[in-house]
Scaffold this motif. Structure first.
Motif, PDB file in Angstrom:
ATOM      1  N   THR A 172       5.284  -2.219  -8.353  1.00 13.76           N
ATOM      2  CA  THR A 172       3.924  -2.538  -7.910  1.00 13.76           C
ATOM      3  C   THR A 172       2.894  -1.998  -8.879  1.00 13.76           C
ATOM      4  OG1 THR A 172       2.380  -2.353  -6.057  1.00 13.76           O
ATOM      5  CG2 THR A 172       3.767  -0.444  -6.493  1.00 13.76           C
ATOM      6  N   ASP A 173       1.774  -2.686  -9.008  1.00 17.89           N
ATOM      7  CA  ASP A 173       0.707  -2.167  -9.859  1.00 17.89           C
ATOM      8  C   ASP A 173      -0.052  -1.062  -9.128  1.00 17.89           C
ATOM      9  OD1 ASP A 173      -2.202  -3.322  -8.990  1.00 17.89           O
ATOM     10  OD2 ASP A 173      -0.623  -4.750  -8.472  1.00 17.89           O
ATOM     11  N   SER A 174      -0.783  -0.273  -9.886  1.00 16.08           N
ATOM     12  CA  SER A 174      -1.387   0.957  -9.342  1.00 16.08           C
ATOM     13  C   SER A 174      -2.498   0.713  -8.335  1.00 16.08           C
ATOM     14  CB  SER A 174      -1.922   1.813 -10.493  1.00 16.08           C
ATOM     15  OG  SER A 174      -2.930   1.114 -11.211  1.00 16.08           O
ATOM     16  N   SER A 175      -3.025  -0.523  -8.261  1.00 14.68           N
ATOM     17  CA  SER A 175      -4.116  -0.798  -7.318  1.00 14.68           C
ATOM     18  C   SER A 175      -3.670  -0.656  -5.869  1.00 14.68           C
ATOM     19  CB  SER A 175      -4.667  -2.212  -7.543  1.00 14.68           C
ATOM     20  OG  SER A 175      -3.718  -3.199  -7.172  1.00 14.68           O
ATOM     21  N   LYS A 176      -2.352  -0.702  -5.615  1.00 15.54           N
ATOM     22  CA  LYS A 176      -1.860  -0.612  -4.238  1.00 15.54           C
ATOM     23  C   LYS A 176      -1.866   0.823  -3.705  1.00 15.54           C
ATOM     24  CE  LYS A 176      -0.881  -4.969  -4.610  1.00 15.54           C
ATOM     25  NZ  LYS A 176       0.490  -5.451  -4.682  1.00 15.54           N
ATOM     26  N   PHE A 177      -1.934   1.802  -4.604  1.00 18.12           N
ATOM     27  CA  PHE A 177      -1.864   3.191  -4.180  1.00 18.12           C
ATOM     28  C   PHE A 177      -3.239   3.669  -3.686  1.00 18.12           C
ATOM     29  CE2 PHE A 177       1.805   2.666  -6.844  1.00 18.12           C
ATOM     30  CZ  PHE A 177       2.776   3.440  -6.209  1.00 18.12           C
ATOM     31  N   GLY A 178      -3.225   4.294  -2.525  1.00 12.37           N
ATOM     32  CA  GLY A 178      -4.452   4.735  -1.891  1.00 12.37           C
ATOM     33  C   GLY A 178      -4.875   3.874  -0.722  1.00 12.37           C
ATOM     34  N   SER A 179      -4.237   2.710  -0.547  1.00 15.19           N
ATOM     35  CA  SER A 179      -4.562   1.824   0.579  1.00 15.19           C
ATOM     36  C   SER A 179      -3.499   1.939   1.670  1.00 15.19           C
ATOM     37  CB  SER A 179      -4.682   0.373   0.107  1.00 15.19           C
ATOM     38  OG  SER A 179      -3.444  -0.084  -0.422  1.00 15.19           O
ATOM     39  N   VAL A 180      -3.892   1.617   2.900  1.00 15.18           N
ATOM     40  CA  VAL A 180      -3.008   1.714   4.064  1.00 15.18           C
ATOM     41  C   VAL A 180      -2.978   0.373   4.783  1.00 15.18           C
ATOM     42  CG1 VAL A 180      -2.595   2.863   6.272  1.00 15.18           C
ATOM     43  CG2 VAL A 180      -3.527   4.168   4.349  1.00 15.18           C
ATOM     44  N   HIS A 181      -1.768  -0.073   5.142  1.00 13.97           N
ATOM     45  CA  HIS A 181      -1.591  -1.305   5.915  1.00 13.97           C
ATOM     46  C   HIS A 181      -0.826  -0.983   7.193  1.00 13.97           C
ATOM     47  CE1 HIS A 181      -3.254  -3.918   2.797  1.00 13.97           C
ATOM     48  NE2 HIS A 181      -2.688  -3.083   1.943  1.00 13.97           N
ATOM     49  N   PRO A 182      -0.770  -1.915   8.144  1.00 12.33           N
ATOM     50  CA  PRO A 182      -0.277  -1.560   9.483  1.00 12.33           C
ATOM     51  C   PRO A 182       1.186  -1.158   9.575  1.00 12.33           C
ATOM     52  CG  PRO A 182      -1.580  -3.587   9.565  1.00 12.33           C
ATOM     53  CD  PRO A 182      -1.348  -3.275   8.123  1.00 12.33           C
ATOM     54  N   THR A 184       3.424   1.108   2.880  1.00 11.71           N
ATOM     55  CA  THR A 184       3.121   0.233   4.009  1.00 11.71           C
ATOM     56  C   THR A 184       2.989  -1.217   3.538  1.00 11.71           C
ATOM     57  OG1 THR A 184       0.745   0.688   3.730  1.00 11.71           O
ATOM     58  CG2 THR A 184       1.936   2.012   5.369  1.00 11.71           C
ATOM     59  N   GLY A 185       3.064  -2.136   4.512  1.00 10.61           N
ATOM     60  CA  GLY A 185       2.928  -3.557   4.217  1.00 10.61           C
ATOM     61  C   GLY A 185       2.012  -4.245   5.205  1.00 10.61           C
ATOM     62  N   ARG A 186       1.557  -5.440   4.822  1.00 13.79           N
ATOM     63  CA  ARG A 186       0.645  -6.211   5.672  1.00 13.79           C
ATOM     64  C   ARG A 186       1.376  -7.010   6.740  1.00 13.79           C
ATOM     65  NH1 ARG A 186      -1.272  -7.922   0.621  1.00 13.79           N
ATOM     66  NH2 ARG A 186      -0.259  -9.906   1.029  1.00 13.79           N
ATOM     67  N   ASN A 187       2.632  -7.378   6.454  1.00 12.96           N
ATOM     68  CA  ASN A 187       3.347  -8.332   7.301  1.00 12.96           C
ATOM     69  C   ASN A 187       4.544  -7.658   7.963  1.00 12.96           C
ATOM     70  OD1 ASN A 187       5.556 -10.491   7.713  1.00 12.96           O
ATOM     71  ND2 ASN A 187       3.692 -11.707   7.490  1.00 12.96           N
ATOM     72  N   MET A 188       4.558  -7.647   9.288  1.00  7.89           N
ATOM     73  CA  MET A 188       5.593  -6.932  10.029  1.00  7.89           C
ATOM     74  C   MET A 188       6.987  -7.467   9.726  1.00  7.89           C
ATOM     75  SD  MET A 188       5.929  -6.392  14.167  1.00  7.89           S
ATOM     76  CE  MET A 188       6.010  -8.165  14.480  1.00  7.89           C
ATOM     77  N   MET A 189       7.149  -8.776   9.687  1.00  4.76           N
ATOM     78  CA  MET A 189       8.473  -9.353   9.508  1.00  4.76           C
ATOM     79  C   MET A 189       9.003  -9.128   8.089  1.00  4.76           C
ATOM     80  SD  MET A 189       9.301 -10.412  12.419  1.00  4.76           S
ATOM     81  CE  MET A 189      10.718 -11.456  12.106  1.00  4.76           C
ATOM     82  N   ARG A 190       8.130  -9.183   7.108  1.00  2.59           N
ATOM     83  CA  ARG A 190       8.570  -8.910   5.737  1.00  2.59           C
ATOM     84  C   ARG A 190       8.955  -7.442   5.570  1.00  2.59           C
ATOM     85  NH1 ARG A 190       4.617 -10.986   1.302  1.00  2.59           N
ATOM     86  NH2 ARG A 190       6.324 -10.211   0.016  1.00  2.59           N
ATOM     87  N   GLY A 232       0.809  -1.209   0.000  1.00  7.93           N
ATOM     88  CA  GLY A 232       0.000   0.000   0.000  1.00  7.93           C
ATOM     89  C   GLY A 232       0.843   1.260   0.000  1.00  7.93           C
ATOM     90  N   TRP A 233       0.199   2.343  -0.392  1.00  2.77           N
ATOM     91  CA  TRP A 233       0.786   3.687  -0.284  1.00  2.77           C
ATOM     92  C   TRP A 233      -0.347   4.677  -0.088  1.00  2.77           C
ATOM     93  CZ3 TRP A 233      -0.113   8.337  -2.521  1.00  2.77           C
ATOM     94  CH2 TRP A 233       0.813   9.365  -2.272  1.00  2.77           C
ATOM     95  N   HIS A 234      -0.125   5.629   0.797  1.00  2.00           N
ATOM     96  CA  HIS A 234      -1.075   6.724   1.003  1.00  2.00           C
ATOM     97  C   HIS A 234      -0.270   7.974   1.328  1.00  2.00           C
ATOM     98  CE1 HIS A 234      -4.330   9.132   2.784  1.00  2.00           C
ATOM     99  NE2 HIS A 234      -5.159   8.338   2.121  1.00  2.00           N
ATOM    100  N   ALA A 235      -0.786   9.119   0.932  1.00  2.00           N
ATOM    101  CA  ALA A 235      -0.065  10.371   1.161  1.00  2.00           C
ATOM    102  C   ALA A 235       0.220  10.610   2.637  1.00  2.00           C
ATOM    103  CB  ALA A 235      -0.857  11.537   0.576  1.00  2.00           C
ATOM    104  N   LEU A 254       3.625  12.045  -5.828  1.00  2.00           N
ATOM    105  CA  LEU A 254       4.885  11.302  -5.894  1.00  2.00           C
ATOM    106  C   LEU A 254       5.965  12.112  -6.613  1.00  2.00           C
ATOM    107  CD1 LEU A 254       3.463   7.764  -6.739  1.00  2.00           C
ATOM    108  CD2 LEU A 254       4.459   8.484  -4.563  1.00  2.00           C
ATOM    109  N   ILE A 255       5.573  12.802  -7.654  1.00  2.00           N
ATOM    110  CA  ILE A 255       6.536  13.645  -8.376  1.00  2.00           C
ATOM    111  C   ILE A 255       7.023  14.782  -7.483  1.00  2.00           C
ATOM    112  CG2 ILE A 255       6.798  15.263 -10.288  1.00  2.00           C
ATOM    113  CD1 ILE A 255       4.899  13.423 -11.895  1.00  2.00           C
TER     114      ILE A 255
END
Length: 250
Positions: free
Chosen positions: A200-210, A176-182, A168-171, A236-237
């Motif tokens: 990463t594909d564009s679907s990940k942008f706008g979402s937030v993970h822990p 961010t990622g789902r898995n702490m160890m990774r 994920g990515w959010h402004a 991003l630019i």
């Protein structure tokens, strides 16, 4: 795998759960045909069947995620492969697009690929390139290694570029990622100061993970597709990322 199977996998992964009747309506075939499709896809671990519906498998299952937005990810992987020079040693972290990148590089005998992903190492079992897989605690769900031993291995090796998968990515949060160890492994890679690429594909942008990625060390480059929203692209630019936008395959 036919195009209907790819469509079913994408719908299941996007929705998390979807009924047989809705799949039949969206794909234009009978419910009997859909049930046969689901049986075949479940045998290959692309989804799970429950009464009257199909549900997404473990979200870390790389083989299933490779089939979601496959053409887009394949285009990203081929572009990323074009960024790698002769004789380089590269680190490939994990994830579906990175797995496709590894496959795109399999015929290049001049490369050394370093990875924490057993899935990627298995893809490269008959490849021409040199493959180095790091040690550590094995995560069955993601087929990757993590933990202190993995961090130590990263500190002992040199590589020219590192390709990282993100969830994920959010402004407001950054990557961010789902898995702490990774995420811990990714941050260890980025601490090396090597040229690091978020693939990463564009679907990940706008979402937030822990779990945050790249708090202290910024990605050198981002490779994504042209489905990226204009406002995110502009942000991003402005943040001085090298942003490469790859046109989607139609």
């Amino acid at each position: 795998m036919n195009s209907r199977h790819e469509q079913i996998i994408q719908l299941v992964n996007e929705r998390g759960s979807i009924s047989v009747s809705e799949l039949a309506q969206l794909t234009g075939v009978s419910e009997v045909t859909i049930r046969q499709d689901l049986n075949a896809l479940e045998r290959d671990n692309f989804l799970k069947r429950v009464h009257g519906s199909a549900v997404a498998p473990d979200s870390d299952d790389v083989n299933s995620r490779m089939q979601t937005r496959y053409k887009i990810k394949q285009g990203l992987a081929e572009f990323a492969a074009s960024q790698i020079g002769d004789g380089e040693a590269i680190f490939i972290e994990g994830g579906s697009t990175n797995a496709l990148l590894a496959r795109a590089l399999a015929s290049r005998s001049d490369l050394t690929i370093i990875t924490v992903s057993h899935f990627i190492a298995h893809l490269l079992r008959d490849s021409q390139c040199e493959v180095v897989i790091l040690g550590g605690q094995y995560q069955k769900s993601s087929e990757s290694v993590v933990g202190p031993l993995t961090r130590y291995c990263i500190q002992q090796l040199n590589f020219h570029k590192a390709f990282i998968g993100v969830d994920g990515w959010h402004a407001d949060t950054g990557f961010t990622g789902r898995n702490m160890m990774r995420c811990d492994v990714v941050n260890a890679v980025m601490a090396r100061g090597t040229w690091t690429i978020a693939l990463t594909d564009s679907s990940k942008f706008g979402s937030v993970h822990p779990y945050p990625i790249s708090i202290e060390h910024t990605f050198s480059q981002i490779i994504t597709d042209d489905g990226l929203a204009p406002e995110i692209r502009n942000t991003l630019i402005k943040q001085k990322y090298q942003l490469d936008i790859v046109a989607q395959r139609r």
